[in-house]
Design an enzyme around this catalytic site. Sequence first.
Site, PDB file in Angstrom:
ATOM      1  N   ARG A 479      10.595 -32.533  -1.900  1.00  0.00           N
ATOM      2  CA  ARG A 479      11.014 -31.294  -2.562  1.00  0.00           C
ATOM      3  C   ARG A 479       9.909 -30.784  -3.493  1.00  0.00           C
ATOM      4  O   ARG A 479       8.824 -31.368  -3.570  1.00  0.00           O
ATOM      5  CB  ARG A 479      12.316 -31.529  -3.318  1.00  0.00           C
ATOM      6  CG  ARG A 479      12.159 -32.425  -4.525  1.00  0.00           C
ATOM      7  CD  ARG A 479      13.498 -32.688  -5.187  1.00  0.00           C
ATOM      8  NE  ARG A 479      13.366 -33.580  -6.319  1.00  0.00           N
ATOM      9  CZ  ARG A 479      14.286 -34.475  -6.659  1.00  0.00           C
ATOM     10  NH1 ARG A 479      15.384 -34.612  -5.937  1.00  0.00           N
ATOM     11  NH2 ARG A 479      14.100 -35.236  -7.718  1.00  0.00           N
ATOM     12  N   GLU A 481       8.725 -31.220  -6.249  1.00  0.00           N
ATOM     13  CA  GLU A 481       8.611 -32.090  -7.410  1.00  0.00           C
ATOM     14  C   GLU A 481       7.387 -32.994  -7.224  1.00  0.00           C
ATOM     15  O   GLU A 481       6.331 -32.683  -7.693  1.00  0.00           O
ATOM     16  CB  GLU A 481       9.890 -32.906  -7.629  1.00  0.00           C
ATOM     17  CG  GLU A 481       9.827 -33.692  -8.926  1.00  0.00           C
ATOM     18  CD  GLU A 481      11.164 -33.817  -9.627  1.00  0.00           C
ATOM     19  OE1 GLU A 481      12.183 -33.393  -9.084  1.00  0.00           O
ATOM     20  OE2 GLU A 481      11.178 -34.352 -10.745  1.00  0.00           O
ATOM     21  N   ASP A 488       9.882 -44.339 -12.674  1.00  0.00           N
ATOM     22  CA  ASP A 488       9.970 -44.669 -11.252  1.00  0.00           C
ATOM     23  C   ASP A 488       8.865 -45.674 -10.904  1.00  0.00           C
ATOM     24  O   ASP A 488       9.098 -46.683 -10.237  1.00  0.00           O
ATOM     25  CB  ASP A 488       9.806 -43.405 -10.399  1.00  0.00           C
ATOM     26  CG  ASP A 488      10.788 -42.286 -10.773  1.00  0.00           C
ATOM     27  OD1 ASP A 488      10.981 -42.033 -11.972  1.00  0.00           O
ATOM     28  OD2 ASP A 488      11.351 -41.670  -9.857  1.00  0.00           O
ATOM     29  N   GLU A 748      17.411 -41.332  -3.455  1.00  0.00           N
ATOM     30  CA  GLU A 748      17.266 -41.118  -4.893  1.00  0.00           C
ATOM     31  C   GLU A 748      18.522 -41.559  -5.637  1.00  0.00           C
ATOM     32  O   GLU A 748      18.445 -42.140  -6.717  1.00  0.00           O
ATOM     33  CB  GLU A 748      17.041 -39.623  -5.161  1.00  0.00           C
ATOM     34  CG  GLU A 748      17.035 -39.254  -6.631  1.00  0.00           C
ATOM     35  CD  GLU A 748      16.687 -37.793  -6.859  1.00  0.00           C
ATOM     36  OE1 GLU A 748      16.945 -36.977  -5.949  1.00  0.00           O
ATOM     37  OE2 GLU A 748      16.153 -37.473  -7.932  1.00  0.00           O
ATOM     38  N   HIS A 769      13.181 -41.770  -2.428  1.00  0.00           N
ATOM     39  CA  HIS A 769      12.814 -42.085  -3.804  1.00  0.00           C
ATOM     40  C   HIS A 769      12.773 -43.611  -3.850  1.00  0.00           C
ATOM     41  O   HIS A 769      13.736 -44.240  -3.469  1.00  0.00           O
ATOM     42  CB  HIS A 769      13.959 -41.654  -4.723  1.00  0.00           C
ATOM     43  CG  HIS A 769      13.667 -40.531  -5.648  1.00  0.00           C
ATOM     44  ND1 HIS A 769      13.442 -39.254  -5.214  1.00  0.00           N
ATOM     45  CD2 HIS A 769      13.608 -40.480  -7.010  1.00  0.00           C
ATOM     46  CE1 HIS A 769      13.267 -38.461  -6.273  1.00  0.00           C
ATOM     47  NE2 HIS A 769      13.348 -39.191  -7.378  1.00  0.00           N
TER      48      HIS A 769
HETATM   49  C1  RAM Z   1      13.857 -36.600 -11.575  1.00  0.00           C
HETATM   50  C2  RAM Z   1      12.797 -37.321 -10.863  1.00  0.00           C
HETATM   51  C3  RAM Z   1      12.535 -38.730 -11.265  1.00  0.00           C
HETATM   52  C4  RAM Z   1      13.145 -39.114 -12.554  1.00  0.00           C
HETATM   53  C5  RAM Z   1      13.321 -37.972 -13.485  1.00  0.00           C
HETATM   54  C6  RAM Z   1      13.985 -38.319 -14.780  1.00  0.00           C
HETATM   55  O1  RAM Z   1      13.591 -35.217 -11.547  1.00  0.00           O
HETATM   56  O2  RAM Z   1      13.038 -37.233  -9.498  1.00  0.00           O
HETATM   57  O3  RAM Z   1      12.901 -39.629 -10.286  1.00  0.00           O
HETATM   58  O4  RAM Z   1      12.300 -40.072 -13.125  1.00  0.00           O
HETATM   59  O5  RAM Z   1      14.045 -36.933 -12.908  1.00  0.00           O
END
Ligand code: RAM
Length: 871
Positions: A479, A481, A488, A748, A769
């Site tokens: 995505r 990001e 992570d 994720e 993730h």
């Molecule tokens: C999300 C990310 C990540 C996380 C933060 C807090 O946007 O994907 O995995 O560490 O938030």
Amino acid sequence: MPDTLTPYDLACEGRTTPLGLDEAVPRLSWKLADGRPGQRQTAYRLVIEGGGGRHDSGIVRAEESLHVVPEGFTAAPATRYAWTVTVWDADGAEGASASSWFETGLLGPEGWAGASWIEHDPALDPMMDPPTFGEPLPERLGSCPPARLYRRAFTAREAPASARLYVTARGIYLPYLNGVRVGDAELAPGWTDYRHRVQYQTYDVTELVAAGENVLGAQVSDGWWSGYLGFDRRRQAEHYGVRPQLIARLVIDYGDGGRDVVVTDAAWREHDGHVRHADLLMGEVHDARLERSTAGRWSPGYDDSAWRPVRIAGADHDTLIGMLDEPVRVTEEISPAAVTALPGGRILVDLGQNMVGRVRLRVRRAAPGTRVTLRHAEVLDESGEPYVANLRSAEATDLYIAAGESEEVYEPAFTVHGFRYVEISGHDDVDVTGRVLHSDTRFTGELVTSDPEVNRLLANIRWGQRGNFVSVPTDCPQRDERLGWLADAQVFLPTACYNADVSAFFARWLRDVIDGRHPGGAFPDVAPVVDRYPVNREGAPGWGDAGVLIPWHLYRVYGDVRTLERCFPAMAGWIDWIESGNPDLIWRDRVGNHYGDWLQIGAETPREVLATAYFAHSATLVARAADVLGRAADAERYAGLAQRVRKAFADAFVGADGSVTGDTQTAYLLALAYDLLPDELVEPAVARLVDAIRRNGDRLSTGFLGVALLCPVLSAHGHDDLAYTLLHQREFPSWMYSIRHGATTIWERWDGWTAEAGFQATEMNSFNHYSLGSVGQWLYARVAGIDQAPGSVAFRDLVIAPVPGGRLTSASARYESPRGLIATAWELKDGAFSLDVTIPPGARAVVRLPIGGGTHEIGSGTHRFTVPQGD
Ligand code: RAM
């Protein structure tokens, strides 16, 4: 196995034969193998030859084979060194020798003298014909600029004895010499905090430079420098710069002392390029007709009079450094598992694996101008259509415009997608192959069990690592990001270190973590920091702590003291920053975007409990680091502080019955893992943890931070059985729930998709993730039984304690540790337990056998143990 002490896998600064090394005092390492029991190195000799000199260490009596600094040796710039190590064994007998090489880069900005950053000159931009693509493009992709072409002709008086190309871009580039693509690096130069450093690549182009006229060229796109980045949806957000720039230095040596140097300067020419739009997140539009119209562009004799002069963007060299780790490469190809038809003449390709990279598209018999569109998706929706809502603003679309030949092959070069499915439209005589990309960290671990579901979990973890170690350790690859989120990285690092040698990769990224600190000392939440980013935050508990945990873990696993030393002031500064804002030592203030136990499920671990636990843990590690670095005063100060934070934690959050405020699984995990409980309350707290899991139907409730501690803490306190129950749990939420529903990577969130609710909200639902895959560490350390003792560095003192349990009847693992191969293979058969163990020379192991098999101390070699039935 050799029957003599044998060095192998020679490495320099954690890399195999680095070309363009940016270190004048390099550290050399080798692994050892020996089939004979009880072997170790007692001495070594290093001979380094290059640049007309010879360095001979003589016989050095030492057991160390990691990060050896050849005393008195300093490398010269741009010089190739061959090195040979010879080792002596436990009996003082000479063992085998092995050889390797490294070659230094320019070793500092001076080496770049004369080279300028060149860029497209917008003032000269003639109105190009608008590309005739037919239907409109996806909006954001259509807004991205082309990958531009740069070229310069030069003359070599004869074929060179040696030629090196030093080159990089603020952007992403592909280099060419006389029509040939140079090297195999993808997405070079990769992503670093460009405000502080841009890595250049070094290529041996001796074979490509010819007598007479030559042409050096490159294609350059925005990349991380000036393209879309993260979830900042501003068009051309200019996070680091406005438009991409190229810099190069080609050095041609003739062997008679003569030398020619070609640099990027005003003599270069530039053209728009056939990759009409290029962006990491949005995709790529490649017009093969245009490509044909500049055929020969990288070769001598091509008429570039229609090309424009370049603009000189600057001649600053201070941020240039040689590559510190391996580049991104294509490491695997995947053939489709299934190809089916979708309504409207579309084709759906299922690669069978959620992967990261691109496809190679083969187009046959397409009329000139045929548009072939590739859309990428990780999953399908209920109607079997590609589900792309979770990609948010990332368009992840590639468009190929055919030249009209009988067969054409296309592979995007300036973009990367996370996908399992590709929807192809516009032409049906096509096929694709998946091309897997990631930072080329060498695989070191392999674990196979008797249970296919557990094996799938291991594979999902590994695929998550591959897909998210693309230049930077990212949260997700698909995505809008793809950022280097610190937590992570921190939770997954121990698992990552088993899977692959990530030492150089993380040591390099840590430089960006350090440079990303905010004034006052807080580590950022994300590194590299993205300038002018709307969500630049710092200081989150568990996130910022990665700035302490990661250097420490790299030291533990790889023995990398130099990185620890480099990071130490920032590590200590982080603790000071927390302490000064929280004088009562409960971490409530200075928490930034406190994310808590991110994506926990059905639980709410109090944020100050979590934060204070991390505070105590990080302070403890800073004290240990100080100790390693010989900083006695610091060691004392931070150990004392850690003790006081522990006490504050216990006073504030721990009840006389062993309860921890919040009463969640994660609250107990943190308290137990980070040693925050008075001795007498450990057992009661463990009982409460077990109870919390049981009450939850033998299911977890942990988020990103808690889950990494879950199975390890249960095992450490005698509850392997419960750890196995959680491992095998198939009901939601669990690892196997995702696998039962087709996951080929780690999701994720536990509830990324559920039978009851379908897909989670589109705002945050990645299917790749790695964070929840941090259980990999426990699988290697406990199920396979490959771990090191608490004070051990780089797997010298091993604890081999495999635990049969759950549905497993066997497990076998191989781990190429920094010192050499560690392997275990166990089997439960007819109630008896057997174990084969391999230990590298120089290591010692305590082997703990299950079912009353006792404890054994062993040295190197291969050992077999059996614990008979009923023992
Ligand atoms: C999300 C990310 C990540 C996380 C933060 C807090 O946007 O994907 O995995 O560490 O938030």
